[in-house]
Scaffold this active site. Structure first.
Site, short mmCIF file in Angstrom:
data_model
loop_
_atom_site.label_atom_id
_atom_site.label_comp_id
_atom_site.label_asym_id
_atom_site.label_seq_id
_atom_site.Cartn_x
_atom_site.Cartn_y
_atom_site.Cartn_z
CB VAL A 7 -0.92 0.01 1.25
CG1 VAL A 7 -1.78 1.26 1.27
CG2 VAL A 7 -1.79 -1.24 1.28
CG HIS A 12 1.94 0.33 5.97
ND1 HIS A 12 2.15 0.70 4.66
CD2 HIS A 12 2.06 -1.01 5.99
CE1 HIS A 12 2.36 -0.37 3.92
NE2 HIS A 12 2.33 -1.44 4.71
#
Length: 139
Positions: free
Chosen positions: A89, A93
């Site tokens: 993604v 993160h």
């Protein structure tokens, strides 16, 4: 996708939602209780994180790692971040994965599992959230 989770438009099993970031369960966890921590602002890689945000963001990652260990009675945790290569993604993160001795995780091969249902996922998120230490200077 992660921007939608941060904004509240995409459902997730949140552990915490704070000024420095949002933490929620990975929907395809390495082990149950695998949490993703993302900054509130859309950033793609660690290099994009402003220096003044480092302490707050990684302070949150640290607290989530402690909560994963305490809340899930894990022996430890694996904390990792991909930048560009293997970054599934394109939003910064950090993975916080509960570990136990003999759990079979070796190197960087990450087998994935699933929660039996939403109730099981909510249970894991709740256990981690309940163990989350307060941020310094916050009640």
């Amino acid at each position: 996708m992660f921007c939608g989770i941060v904004a509240g438009g995409v459902p997730s099993f949140r552990v915490t939602d704070e000024a420095d970031g949002v933490a929620f369960l990975d929907t395809r966890p390495v082990f149950k209780g695998h949490v993703l921590v993302v900054p509130r602002t859309h950033l793609v890689t660690l290099a994009d994180l402003p220096p003044e945000s480092l302490a707050g963001y990684f302070g949150l990652v640290r607290r989530v790692a402690l909560a994963v260990e305490t809340g899930l009675d894990a022996g430890g945790s694996f904390v990792a971040m991909n930048n560009k290569v293997s970054q599934s993604v394109p939003h910064l993160h950090t993975h916080v994965v509960p570990r136990t001795k003999g759990d079979g995780l070796r190197g960087f091969f990450w087998p994935r599992t699933r929660y039996a249902d939403d109730d099981e996922a909510r249970s894991y998120a709740g256990r981690v959230a309940a163990a989350l230490p307060s941020a310094p200077g916050r009640v």
